[in-house]
Design a protein around this motif. Sequence first.
Motif, PDB file in Angstrom:
ATOM      1  N   THR A  66      27.439  96.523  45.970  1.00 43.74           N
ATOM      2  CA  THR A  66      28.047  95.565  45.048  1.00 43.74           C
ATOM      3  C   THR A  66      28.447  94.273  45.753  1.00 43.74           C
ATOM      4  O   THR A  66      28.362  93.193  45.176  1.00 43.74           O
ATOM      5  CB  THR A  66      29.274  96.204  44.366  1.00 43.74           C
TER       6      THR A  66
ATOM      7  N   TYR B 207      37.990  93.392  42.846  1.00 42.10           N
ATOM      8  CA  TYR B 207      37.904  94.530  41.935  1.00 42.10           C
ATOM      9  C   TYR B 207      38.140  95.821  42.704  1.00 42.10           C
ATOM     10  O   TYR B 207      38.138  95.839  43.945  1.00 42.10           O
ATOM     11  CB  TYR B 207      36.517  94.577  41.285  1.00 42.10           C
TER      12      TYR B 207
ATOM     13  N   GLU C 275      37.024  99.404  44.053  1.00 40.56           N
ATOM     14  CA  GLU C 275      35.790 100.086  44.457  1.00 40.56           C
ATOM     15  C   GLU C 275      36.030 101.590  44.437  1.00 40.56           C
ATOM     16  O   GLU C 275      36.925 102.090  45.131  1.00 40.56           O
ATOM     17  CB  GLU C 275      35.374  99.678  45.864  1.00 40.56           C
TER      18      GLU C 275
ATOM     19  N   GLY D   9      31.607  99.664  44.091  1.00 40.72           N
ATOM     20  CA  GLY D   9      31.988  99.487  42.704  1.00 40.72           C
ATOM     21  C   GLY D   9      30.992 100.130  41.768  1.00 40.72           C
ATOM     22  O   GLY D   9      29.789  99.887  41.852  1.00 40.72           O
TER      23      GLY D   9
ATOM     24  N   LYS E  22      31.419  93.999  37.630  1.00 29.89           N
ATOM     25  CA  LYS E  22      32.732  94.146  38.254  1.00 29.89           C
ATOM     26  C   LYS E  22      33.605  92.903  38.082  1.00 29.89           C
ATOM     27  O   LYS E  22      34.832  92.998  38.175  1.00 29.89           O
ATOM     28  CB  LYS E  22      32.573  94.484  39.734  1.00 29.89           C
TER      29      LYS E  22
END
Length: 346
Positions: A36, A113, A115, A188, A285
């Motif tokens: 990600t 974000y 994970e 993520g 995400k």
Amino acid sequence: MLKKLGLALSLLMMFCLPAGSAELEKNIMTGGAKGTYIKIGRDIAGLGKACGQTLNVVESAGSLENFIGVRNRKNTQFGIVQNDVLEYLKTFEANDPEIQTAVRGVRIMFPLYNEEVHVLAKTDIKSMADLSGRKVAIGVKDSGTYLTATLMLDILQIKDVQKVEVNPDKALPQLESGDIDAFFYVAGAPASLFQSDTIDGTKFHLVPITEAPLLATYIPAKIDAGTYTFQKEAVDVVAVKAVMMTFDYDKKRNAYQRESCKAVADFSNYIISNLDKLQATGHPKWQTVDLSALPPGWKVGVCVKEGLAANYKPTCTTPAATPTSDDESGENDDYLKLLKERLKKQ
């Protein structure tokens, strides 16, 4: 790698902007090709491209390599890391003054974000405790997966694990062939590595991670049913916070630091001004990003705050405005105030 950090730090200030250069070279350290981080990095680079700024997205092993890269790799102003990298270094390198100096020099640009921690294993492994005595891939050294796997196994005091240091891309075929029993992967969700139709859900599954001792360090999370084709039911796991990090540049020191600070301010402005666009067209995400969710232990960089100022003009429009001085007395309060003001105007 970490033990060589001190020598590398002494070289950091030697890198200056070449005379006559039209644009400072800028790089962001991300992660593996299927992870990600690299997709998030490409989204950010796209914002720069729209303003005529080039940001090179660099593939890497992950968090520890990225941390070191931002500290000593030439023209590398940005990195995406797991927030527990600081705790890892403070804990496992507590007696190394050079490492602790490095820790004090890094800054957060934005929290990103959560994970999720994926542990894909044979179906007879029902819990984390069942990893005892098994052959488990924990990621390559210096990667974020390696960091988290090492910390989690230590926190849970799971003994006799046969640790295999390979990255998740190589671990998956080893699991399928029976060479290992399980492997860790911090990414993520949905992680593209697990979106293959070849993973047999009758033989392999995601191990639930619900042990209470982990909740002092990690965030409770859930991977919804059907996120991956082999996964029919929701799985409770834990997560770490991905953050975009930078360096505490001193503009008075030299041209390189001055131009790098400007680059940090510019990209801070690009992100805050285009968050809606990132959430609509970027990696999924982005939709979960909360820029106010600063993780413990991290301080916001001065150059980041410059880019958040309402009157700041990024490179794609007009020259940067004269920055205000940093007031450290309020720690990160001024960052949150600037963030609130900017978000209100969107």
